[in-house]
Design an enzyme around this catalytic site. Structure first.
Site, PDB file in Angstrom:
ATOM      1  N   SER A 199      67.993 -36.899 -30.929  1.00 48.74           N
ATOM      2  CA  SER A 199      67.495 -35.406 -30.924  1.00 48.74           C
ATOM      3  C   SER A 199      68.262 -34.565 -31.836  1.00 48.74           C
ATOM      4  O   SER A 199      69.305 -34.800 -32.144  1.00 48.74           O
ATOM      5  CB  SER A 199      67.571 -34.890 -29.697  1.00 48.74           C
ATOM      6  OG  SER A 199      67.256 -33.519 -29.555  1.00 48.74           O
TER       7      SER A 199
ATOM      8  N   TYR B 104      72.006 -32.400 -21.426  1.00 53.57           N
ATOM      9  CA  TYR B 104      71.155 -33.105 -22.308  1.00 53.57           C
ATOM     10  C   TYR B 104      71.973 -32.981 -23.745  1.00 53.57           C
ATOM     11  O   TYR B 104      71.966 -33.934 -24.420  1.00 53.57           O
ATOM     12  CB  TYR B 104      69.893 -31.908 -22.629  1.00 53.57           C
ATOM     13  CG  TYR B 104      68.776 -32.560 -23.462  1.00 53.57           C
ATOM     14  CD1 TYR B 104      68.261 -33.865 -23.118  1.00 53.57           C
ATOM     15  CD2 TYR B 104      68.541 -32.389 -24.686  1.00 53.57           C
ATOM     16  CE1 TYR B 104      66.942 -34.406 -24.083  1.00 53.57           C
ATOM     17  CE2 TYR B 104      67.572 -32.761 -25.644  1.00 53.57           C
ATOM     18  CZ  TYR B 104      66.790 -33.821 -25.176  1.00 53.57           C
ATOM     19  OH  TYR B 104      65.984 -34.273 -25.931  1.00 53.57           O
TER      20      TYR B 104
HETATM   21  N1  LIG Z   1      59.727 -34.075 -27.071  1.00 55.17           N
HETATM   22  C1  LIG Z   1      60.881 -33.519 -27.933  1.00 55.17           C
HETATM   23  O1  LIG Z   1      60.867 -32.232 -28.599  1.00 55.17           O
HETATM   24  C2  LIG Z   1      62.129 -34.304 -28.271  1.00 55.17           C
HETATM   25  C3  LIG Z   1      62.751 -34.177 -29.416  1.00 55.17           C
HETATM   26  C4  LIG Z   1      63.922 -34.827 -29.657  1.00 55.17           C
HETATM   27  C5  LIG Z   1      64.225 -36.027 -29.018  1.00 55.17           C
HETATM   28  N2  LIG Z   1      63.270 -36.291 -27.944  1.00 55.17           N
HETATM   29  C6  LIG Z   1      63.760 -37.575 -27.346  1.00 55.17           C
HETATM   30  O2  LIG Z   1      62.637 -38.346 -27.430  1.00 55.17           O
HETATM   31  C7  LIG Z   1      62.579 -39.254 -26.218  1.00 55.17           C
HETATM   32  C8  LIG Z   1      61.366 -39.327 -25.578  1.00 55.17           C
HETATM   33  O3  LIG Z   1      61.109 -38.100 -25.017  1.00 55.17           O
HETATM   34  P1  LIG Z   1      59.475 -37.593 -24.743  1.00 55.17           P
HETATM   35  O4  LIG Z   1      59.668 -36.365 -25.751  1.00 55.17           O
HETATM   36  O5  LIG Z   1      58.473 -38.517 -25.352  1.00 55.17           O
HETATM   37  O6  LIG Z   1      59.258 -37.273 -23.427  1.00 55.17           O
HETATM   38  P2  LIG Z   1      58.622 -38.091 -22.255  1.00 55.17           P
HETATM   39  O7  LIG Z   1      56.979 -37.798 -22.723  1.00 55.17           O
HETATM   40  O8  LIG Z   1      58.991 -37.203 -20.911  1.00 55.17           O
HETATM   41  O9  LIG Z   1      58.726 -39.487 -22.311  1.00 55.17           O
HETATM   42  C9  LIG Z   1      60.072 -39.911 -21.731  1.00 55.17           C
HETATM   43  C10 LIG Z   1      60.135 -41.551 -21.660  1.00 55.17           C
HETATM   44  O10 LIG Z   1      61.271 -41.759 -21.009  1.00 55.17           O
HETATM   45  C11 LIG Z   1      60.863 -42.567 -20.101  1.00 55.17           C
HETATM   46  N3  LIG Z   1      62.087 -42.633 -18.868  1.00 55.17           N
HETATM   47  C12 LIG Z   1      62.560 -41.613 -18.418  1.00 55.17           C
HETATM   48  N4  LIG Z   1      63.648 -41.860 -17.843  1.00 55.17           N
HETATM   49  C13 LIG Z   1      63.756 -43.344 -17.621  1.00 55.17           C
HETATM   50  C14 LIG Z   1      64.496 -43.994 -17.081  1.00 55.17           C
HETATM   51  N5  LIG Z   1      65.563 -43.832 -16.268  1.00 55.17           N
HETATM   52  N6  LIG Z   1      64.362 -45.490 -17.372  1.00 55.17           N
HETATM   53  C15 LIG Z   1      63.339 -45.778 -17.941  1.00 55.17           C
HETATM   54  N7  LIG Z   1      62.532 -44.881 -18.785  1.00 55.17           N
HETATM   55  C16 LIG Z   1      62.664 -43.686 -18.616  1.00 55.17           C
HETATM   56  C17 LIG Z   1      59.551 -42.196 -19.270  1.00 55.17           C
HETATM   57  O11 LIG Z   1      59.094 -43.081 -18.593  1.00 55.17           O
HETATM   58  P3  LIG Z   1      59.101 -43.092 -16.895  1.00 55.17           P
HETATM   59  O12 LIG Z   1      58.986 -41.807 -16.604  1.00 55.17           O
HETATM   60  O13 LIG Z   1      57.744 -43.748 -16.608  1.00 55.17           O
HETATM   61  O14 LIG Z   1      60.157 -43.803 -16.789  1.00 55.17           O
HETATM   62  C18 LIG Z   1      58.973 -41.940 -20.741  1.00 55.17           C
HETATM   63  O15 LIG Z   1      58.430 -42.915 -21.231  1.00 55.17           O
HETATM   64  C19 LIG Z   1      63.941 -38.647 -25.144  1.00 55.17           C
HETATM   65  O16 LIG Z   1      64.880 -39.413 -25.612  1.00 55.17           O
HETATM   66  C20 LIG Z   1      63.939 -37.429 -25.665  1.00 55.17           C
HETATM   67  O17 LIG Z   1      65.263 -36.985 -25.574  1.00 55.17           O
HETATM   68  C21 LIG Z   1      62.178 -35.550 -27.760  1.00 55.17           C
END
Ligand SMILES: NC(=O)c1ccc[n+]([C@@H]2O[C@H](COP(=O)([O-])OP(=O)(O)OC[C@H]3O[C@@H](n4cnc5c(N)ncnc54)[C@H](OP(=O)(O)O)[C@@H]3O)[C@@H](O)[C@H]2O)c1
Length: 244
Positions: free
Chosen positions: A147, A160
């Site tokens: 991120s 985070y």
């Molecule tokens: N959205 C943003 O603005 C943003 C920006 C920068 C980076 N990111 C990063 O992008 C990544 C994906 O996030 P997202 O934004 O797509 O959010 P999201 O829609 O909440 O997706 C999170 C994903 O991680 C999985 N997950 C969470 N805890 C887990 C665990 N203990 N074991 C296995 N899987 C797990 C969830 O699946 P389950 O709940 O089914 O396990 C889901 O598939 C994250 O690392 C986040 O920090 C996001």
């Protein structure tokens, strides 16, 4: 959605995406499927995982949708047993699973939130990478979804921020360890992207200014298709409106 043809740019490669059942992970899964990759997608929510697996199979690729909690080494090993049985190898690993916590200052943050975030975003990345490496060969690529919080700090997001700064240190070390083996390591650093994670992080965040997950996925595919003797070591992609 059209069937992935042999002339697609990643035809026949095997990609594993943690947190591939929704959000950025699912968008990356679709973008890789469109380029002909076979896929292993993981997550904890089995019904979402099955639904995502069915959607992805429509690209005409092979898909394995396996439940896995990245915090649990036993769960990670079990998932890799299934992956190895079906595909024998991993060419592209996308360490994407991640979680956040509500905006709370250090003196307000419960230890449970601290542990959940560090164990998922940092320890989970280590556990999955360690289990994947025996299945990866020269020419492979690991993309760690960090991120912009890996280099910038946001008050109220200490766990985070700490997890993502730590994951950047892990990623940079991994890159040097794998350089002689010909495995590329990419630090993916997206800015605000419209996914469920904002329901926890900042429910009132201005979603219209955010990127859509598909944009991040497009940037990842563009990095993956570069010639093997080149790499994008850090991929920072932001909404043109800034960090919000
Ligand atoms: N959205 C943003 O603005 C943003 C920006 C920068 C980076 N990111 C990063 O992008 C990544 C994906 O996030 P997202 O934004 O797509 O959010 P999201 O829609 O909440 O997706 C999170 C994903 O991680 C999985 N997950 C969470 N805890 C887990 C665990 N203990 N074991 C296995 N899987 C797990 C969830 O699946 P389950 O709940 O089914 O396990 C889901 O598939 C994250 O690392 C986040 O920090 C996001």
């Amino acid at each position: 959605m059209s069937r992935a043809a042999p002339e697609t740019r990643l035809h026949g490669r095997v990609a594993l995406i943690t947190g591939g059942n929704r959000g950025i992970g699912l968008a990356i899964a679709h973008a890789l499927a469109a380029e002909g990759c076979d896929l292993i997608i993981t997550g904890r929510d089995q019904s979402l995982l099955k639904k995502a697996g069915r959607e992805l199979a429509r690209w005409g690729i092979r898909v394995l949708a396996e439940t896995c909690d990245v915090r649990d080494s036993g769960s990670v090993e079990a998932m890799f047993t299934g992956a190895k049985k079906k595909f024998r190898r991993v060419d592209i690993l996308i360490n994407n699973a991640g979680t956040a916590h509500s905006n709370l200052k250090v003196d307000e943050l419960p230890i449970e939130d601290w542990k959940r975030v560090i164990e998922t975003n940092l320890t989970g990345m280590f556990l999955v990478t360690r289990a994947a490496l025996p299945l990866m060969k020269r020419g492979g690529t690991i993309v760690n979804n960090l991120s912009i919080a890996a280099t910038r700090t946001f008050p109220g997001s200490s766990a985070y921020n700490a997890s993502k700064h730590g994951a950047l240190g892990f990623t940079n070390t991994l890159r040097e360890e794998l350089r002689p083996k010909g495995i590329r390591v990419i630090a993916l650093m997206p800015g605000a992207t419209d996914t469920d994670i904002w329901n926890t992080l900042w429910p009132e965040a201005p979603r219209k200014k955010m990127m859509v997950p598909k944009t991040v996925a497009t940037a990842v595919v563009n990095a993956l298709v570069l010639p093997a003797n080149s790499t994008v070591e850090e991929l920072a992609i932001l909404p043109s409106a800034g960090t919000l």
